[in-house]
Design a protein around this motif. Structure first.
Motif, mmCIF file in Angstrom:
data_model
loop_
_atom_site.group_PDB
_atom_site.id
_atom_site.type_symbol
_atom_site.label_atom_id
_atom_site.label_comp_id
_atom_site.label_asym_id
_atom_site.label_seq_id
_atom_site.Cartn_x
_atom_site.Cartn_y
_atom_site.Cartn_z
ATOM 1 N N THR A 87 4.150 3.908 -14.315
ATOM 2 C CA THR A 87 4.691 3.966 -12.949
ATOM 3 C C THR A 87 3.733 4.719 -12.033
ATOM 4 O OG1 THR A 87 6.923 3.925 -13.886
ATOM 5 C CG2 THR A 87 6.708 4.568 -11.568
ATOM 6 N N ILE A 88 3.117 5.762 -12.545
ATOM 7 C CA ILE A 88 2.122 6.507 -11.755
ATOM 8 C C ILE A 88 0.951 5.590 -11.409
ATOM 9 C CG2 ILE A 88 0.387 8.350 -11.870
ATOM 10 C CD1 ILE A 88 2.489 10.015 -13.407
ATOM 11 N N GLN A 89 0.506 4.778 -12.368
ATOM 12 C CA GLN A 89 -0.584 3.844 -12.096
ATOM 13 C C GLN A 89 -0.195 2.850 -11.002
ATOM 14 O OE1 GLN A 89 -1.342 2.219 -15.960
ATOM 15 N NE2 GLN A 89 -2.922 3.748 -16.454
ATOM 16 N N ILE A 90 1.032 2.376 -11.031
ATOM 17 C CA ILE A 90 1.501 1.436 -10.016
ATOM 18 C C ILE A 90 1.593 2.125 -8.653
ATOM 19 C CG2 ILE A 90 3.509 0.074 -9.270
ATOM 20 C CD1 ILE A 90 4.034 -0.471 -12.280
ATOM 21 N N ALA A 91 1.956 3.408 -8.653
ATOM 22 C CA ALA A 91 2.173 4.144 -7.405
ATOM 23 C C ALA A 91 0.872 4.627 -6.758
ATOM 24 C CB ALA A 91 3.089 5.331 -7.667
ATOM 25 N N ILE A 92 -0.254 4.503 -7.443
ATOM 26 C CA ILE A 92 -1.517 5.018 -6.902
ATOM 27 C C ILE A 92 -1.915 4.301 -5.612
ATOM 28 C CG2 ILE A 92 -4.010 5.096 -7.313
ATOM 29 C CD1 ILE A 92 -3.382 6.009 -10.142
ATOM 30 N N ALA A 93 -1.782 2.989 -5.546
ATOM 31 C CA ALA A 93 -2.170 2.246 -4.334
ATOM 32 C C ALA A 93 -1.378 2.710 -3.107
ATOM 33 C CB ALA A 93 -2.018 0.753 -4.553
ATOM 34 N N PRO A 94 -0.056 2.824 -3.185
ATOM 35 C CA PRO A 94 0.668 3.327 -2.010
ATOM 36 C C PRO A 94 0.275 4.758 -1.635
ATOM 37 C CG PRO A 94 2.199 2.245 -3.501
ATOM 38 C CD PRO A 94 0.877 2.335 -4.204
ATOM 39 N N VAL A 95 -0.086 5.567 -2.611
ATOM 40 C CA VAL A 95 -0.497 6.937 -2.316
ATOM 41 C C VAL A 95 -1.827 6.944 -1.563
ATOM 42 C CG1 VAL A 95 -1.213 9.119 -3.368
ATOM 43 C CG2 VAL A 95 0.842 7.964 -4.183
ATOM 44 N N PHE A 96 -2.751 6.072 -1.938
ATOM 45 C CA PHE A 96 -4.009 5.960 -1.186
ATOM 46 C C PHE A 96 -3.737 5.463 0.237
ATOM 47 C CE2 PHE A 96 -6.356 5.914 -5.306
ATOM 48 C CZ PHE A 96 -7.198 6.980 -5.013
ATOM 49 N N LEU A 97 -2.791 4.557 0.356
ATOM 50 C CA LEU A 97 -2.403 4.080 1.675
ATOM 51 C C LEU A 97 -1.868 5.236 2.524
ATOM 52 C CD1 LEU A 97 -2.065 1.677 3.568
ATOM 53 C CD2 LEU A 97 0.120 1.197 2.447
ATOM 54 N N LEU A 98 -1.116 6.120 1.919
ATOM 55 C CA LEU A 98 -0.615 7.307 2.630
ATOM 56 C C LEU A 98 -1.762 8.175 3.136
ATOM 57 C CD1 LEU A 98 2.457 8.426 0.497
ATOM 58 C CD2 LEU A 98 2.461 7.637 2.871
ATOM 59 N N ALA A 99 -2.803 8.304 2.343
ATOM 60 C CA ALA A 99 -3.965 9.095 2.776
ATOM 61 C C ALA A 99 -4.623 8.447 3.997
ATOM 62 C CB ALA A 99 -4.967 9.222 1.630
ATOM 63 N N GLY A 100 -4.725 7.128 4.002
ATOM 64 C CA GLY A 100 -5.278 6.424 5.157
ATOM 65 C C GLY A 100 -4.408 6.584 6.391
ATOM 66 N N ILE A 101 -3.111 6.524 6.192
ATOM 67 C CA ILE A 101 -2.184 6.701 7.308
ATOM 68 C C ILE A 101 -2.282 8.116 7.862
ATOM 69 C CG2 ILE A 101 0.276 6.871 7.873
ATOM 70 C CD1 ILE A 101 0.708 4.355 6.184
ATOM 71 N N ALA A 102 -2.469 9.092 6.987
ATOM 72 C CA ALA A 102 -2.631 10.471 7.459
ATOM 73 C C ALA A 102 -3.854 10.584 8.372
ATOM 74 C CB ALA A 102 -2.759 11.423 6.267
ATOM 75 N N GLY A 103 -4.933 9.929 8.005
ATOM 76 C CA GLY A 103 -6.125 9.923 8.858
ATOM 77 C C GLY A 103 -5.853 9.261 10.199
ATOM 78 N N THR A 112 4.319 6.768 11.518
ATOM 79 C CA THR A 112 5.046 7.771 10.733
ATOM 80 C C THR A 112 6.181 7.116 9.950
ATOM 81 O OG1 THR A 112 4.492 9.492 12.329
ATOM 82 C CG2 THR A 112 6.335 9.939 10.845
ATOM 83 N N ALA A 113 6.916 6.211 10.588
ATOM 84 C CA ALA A 113 7.981 5.489 9.883
ATOM 85 C C ALA A 113 7.407 4.668 8.733
ATOM 86 C CB ALA A 113 8.743 4.597 10.863
ATOM 87 N N SER A 114 6.228 4.108 8.934
ATOM 88 C CA SER A 114 5.558 3.367 7.869
ATOM 89 C C SER A 114 5.262 4.287 6.682
ATOM 90 C CB SER A 114 4.266 2.745 8.398
ATOM 91 O OG SER A 114 3.531 2.153 7.357
ATOM 92 N N ALA A 115 4.755 5.469 6.976
ATOM 93 C CA ALA A 115 4.460 6.432 5.904
ATOM 94 C C ALA A 115 5.733 6.826 5.153
ATOM 95 C CB ALA A 115 3.775 7.665 6.483
ATOM 96 N N ILE A 116 6.817 7.020 5.887
ATOM 97 C CA ILE A 116 8.090 7.367 5.244
ATOM 98 C C ILE A 116 8.549 6.229 4.343
ATOM 99 C CG2 ILE A 116 10.551 7.796 5.696
ATOM 100 C CD1 ILE A 116 9.575 9.341 8.256
ATOM 101 N N ALA A 117 8.408 5.001 4.815
ATOM 102 C CA ALA A 117 8.799 3.850 3.994
ATOM 103 C C ALA A 117 7.932 3.748 2.738
ATOM 104 C CB ALA A 117 8.715 2.562 4.821
ATOM 105 N N ILE A 118 6.659 4.072 2.846
ATOM 106 C CA ILE A 118 5.786 4.053 1.662
ATOM 107 C C ILE A 118 6.219 5.138 0.673
ATOM 108 C CG2 ILE A 118 3.429 4.449 0.835
ATOM 109 C CD1 ILE A 118 2.503 3.019 3.421
ATOM 110 N N CYS A 119 6.574 6.297 1.184
ATOM 111 C CA CYS A 119 7.105 7.354 0.301
ATOM 112 C C CYS A 119 8.362 6.866 -0.405
ATOM 113 C CB CYS A 119 7.407 8.617 1.108
ATOM 114 S SG CYS A 119 5.949 9.475 1.721
ATOM 115 N N ALA A 120 9.211 6.149 0.331
ATOM 116 C CA ALA A 120 10.424 5.588 -0.279
ATOM 117 C C ALA A 120 10.060 4.569 -1.363
ATOM 118 C CB ALA A 120 11.296 4.947 0.794
#
Length: 155
Positions: free
Chosen positions: A11-27, A83-91
């Motif tokens: 599950t962590i391996q599957i979740a890595i892509a959305p986490v990288f997306l979160l880093a891009g959104i933070a930028g 920001t809403a996009s980032a929240i949805a990715i966290c979800a």
């Protein structure tokens, strides 16, 4: 017990892509808030000049303040959507773990949350582009200030 650990690792391996997306959104959020801060600084400086000007100069300040007010609205909308996009990715990440650990079949919910996140991100980027275009339109230097030598330009 080992099954649960391997499941969590998968599950962590599957979740890595959305986490990288979160880093891009933070930028992206960093860029958006930086633009907003500069726009607000310009508005404050114009607000100080506003009562001390008259005539055409005053009219230009009012025009620019109206333009800045619209830019603030557009960039705030962009920030809200991103920001809403980032929240949805966290979800999405949370739902991936919940689904895997509790053996729920909520793939459609996870996919829908991810699609919703992408739609909000796209809309946020569209509003960012609109704000950049608004900025460029307002940033053109007025012809009378350029003091061009018309005879040189005609050659």
């Amino acid at each position: 017990m080992e099954f649960v650990i391997s499941t969590v690792a998968e599950t962590i391996q599957i979740a890595i892509a959305p986490v990288f997306l979160l880093a891009g959104i933070a930028g992206l959020l960093n860029v958006l808030t930086g633009r907003l801060a500069r726009v607000i600084d310009r508005a404050r400086s114009l607000e100080q000049l506003h009562p001390r000007t008259t005539g055409p100069e005053h009219d230009r300040h009012v025009w620019e303040l109206r333009r800045i007010d619209r830019r603030i609205t557009v960039i705030n909308l962009s920030i809200s959507l991103v920001t809403a996009s980032a929240i949805a990715i966290c979800a999405v990440v949370a739902l991936l773990f919940i689904a895997e650990l509790s053996h729920l079949r909520i793939g459609t919910v996870v996919a829908s949350a991810f699609i919703g996140s992408m739609v909000m991100l796209i809309l946020g980027l569209v509003f960012f582009l609109i704000e950049v275009r608004m900025s460029l339109k307002a940033s053109h230097i007025r012809e009378e200030l350029l003091e061009r030598d018309r005879t040189r330009l005609d050659r």
